[in-house]
Every structure is written in structure tokens, then in C-alpha cells.
Motif scaffolding. Structure first.
Motif, short mmCIF file in Angstrom:
data_model
loop_
_atom_site.label_atom_id
_atom_site.label_comp_id
_atom_site.label_asym_id
_atom_site.label_seq_id
_atom_site.Cartn_x
_atom_site.Cartn_y
_atom_site.Cartn_z
N ALA A 136 0.74 -1.12 -0.08
CA ALA A 136 0.15 -0.37 -0.10
C ALA A 136 0.79 1.06 0.44
O ALA A 136 1.82 0.81 0.93
N SER A 137 0.57 2.10 -0.81
CA SER A 137 1.18 3.26 -0.84
C SER A 137 -0.39 4.40 -0.79
O SER A 137 -0.94 4.61 -1.67
N VAL A 138 0.79 5.59 -0.57
CA VAL A 138 -0.22 6.87 0.09
C VAL A 138 0.26 8.16 -0.08
O VAL A 138 1.38 7.93 0.80
N SER A 139 -0.06 8.62 -0.91
CA SER A 139 0.67 10.38 -0.76
C SER A 139 0.18 10.89 -0.19
O SER A 139 -1.05 11.51 -0.69
N SER A 184 -6.32 1.54 6.94
CA SER A 184 -7.06 1.41 6.36
C SER A 184 -7.76 0.45 5.18
O SER A 184 -8.14 -0.28 4.69
N LEU A 185 -6.91 0.65 4.03
CA LEU A 185 -6.29 0.68 3.05
C LEU A 185 -6.07 -0.86 3.12
O LEU A 185 -6.74 -2.31 2.40
N VAL A 186 -4.99 -1.91 4.16
CA VAL A 186 -4.32 -2.90 5.07
C VAL A 186 -5.33 -3.55 4.52
O VAL A 186 -5.85 -5.12 4.44
N SER A 187 -5.96 -2.80 5.75
CA SER A 187 -7.16 -4.32 6.71
C SER A 187 -8.81 -4.54 5.51
O SER A 187 -9.16 -5.52 5.88
N GLY A 188 -8.74 -3.27 5.08
CA GLY A 188 -9.38 -3.41 3.53
C GLY A 188 -9.54 -4.33 3.09
O GLY A 188 -10.48 -5.44 2.62
#
Length: 142
Positions: free
Chosen positions: A68-71, A105-109
């Protein structure tokens, strides 16, 4: 107005891949997330990126690999920095603390959506400690 203004975030990458080598056992799954943090100044804004890599396809004890990568886009208002904390400290601590919950949140989803394993909920982190550890590893490597 806040010293560090959070404008928005974007998801750069989100992937899940099942590990066909995984052998189910009665032992708890041991997953050690690798977290990378980068920041890039661009004119009057700063882009901070938080990358998380979990698991491996090469090991039988990892059921999956997740990336997961978020900017996030931030603006530093120097005139509001009455305590003179400074842009580096604000970026290193506050910006990462703002973005990390989105990554969690992204990883959990995505792990929950696999419908094969329970959702992986990343632990909360001490951002300052994590950054210090990364800095120490980087200095040792140089």
C-alpha cells in the motif's frame, strides 16, 4: 490557520497477492510490515509518501503479500509557526501521523476482501521512533 495544512491524499498503489506456497499451521502468522517514508518539496507544497510492504511470496509462512502506498499533499505556513518547530519536524512527525491511518484502513480492507484470512489490522506506531530507527539504519548503511 494550522502550521501544517493537509490538503488531500491519493492512493499510489494497493495490491494483494495470495501466496500459493503458504502452508497453514496452528501457529500465529508472523507478519512484519516494512514502512518507508519519503517527502518531496514541490514549490509551495510538500508531498509525503508512506509505503507499506507486508509478507512475501517466497516464504511458506506468509499467506499473502500486500503493498500500500499513499501520498499526501501538505502546505507549510511558516508565519504560523510561532513555536519555530520547523518544516522538517512537522513533516517527519505530523504528516506521517496523518497519513498512516489511511494506509491502515487500506490494508485492513484489502486483506478482509480476500475472504480467506481475517482482516490484517496494522498496529498503531510511534512515528518519531520509527523515523529515528529508519534514520539510524540509513546512517549505518552509508
Amino acid at each position: 490557520m494550522a502550521v501544517l495544512e493537509f490538503k488531500s491524499y491519493t492512493v499510489n498503489e494497493l495490491s494483494y497477492r495470495k501466496n500459493d506456497l503458504y502452508k497453514e499451521t496452528n501457529q500465529n502468522i508472523s507478519i512484519n510490515p516494512k514502512i518507508e517514508i519519503k517527502n518531496t518539496p514541490k514549490q509551495d507544497k510538500i508531498i509525503v509518501t508512506v509505503d507499506v510492504h507486508i509478507g512475501s511470496l517466497a516464504e511458506k509462512k506468509n499467506p499473502f503479500i500486500v503493498t500500500a502506498s499513499v501520498s499526501g499533499e501538505f502546505v507549510y505556513h511558516e508565519k504560523e509557526d510561532h513555536n519555530q518547530v520547523g518544516i522538517d519536524t512537522l513533516i517527519k512527525k505530523n504528516a506521517v501521523a496523518i497519513l498512516y491511518p489511511y494506509v491502515r484502513s487500506l490494508v485492513s480492507g484489502i486483506t478482509n476482501a480476500s475472504n480467506q484470512f481475517p482482516a490484517l489490522i496494522l498496529p498503531t506506531i510511534n512515528v518519531a521512533q520509527l523515523l529515528d530507527e529508519q534514520s539510524n539504519r540509513q546512517e549505518a548503511a552509508d
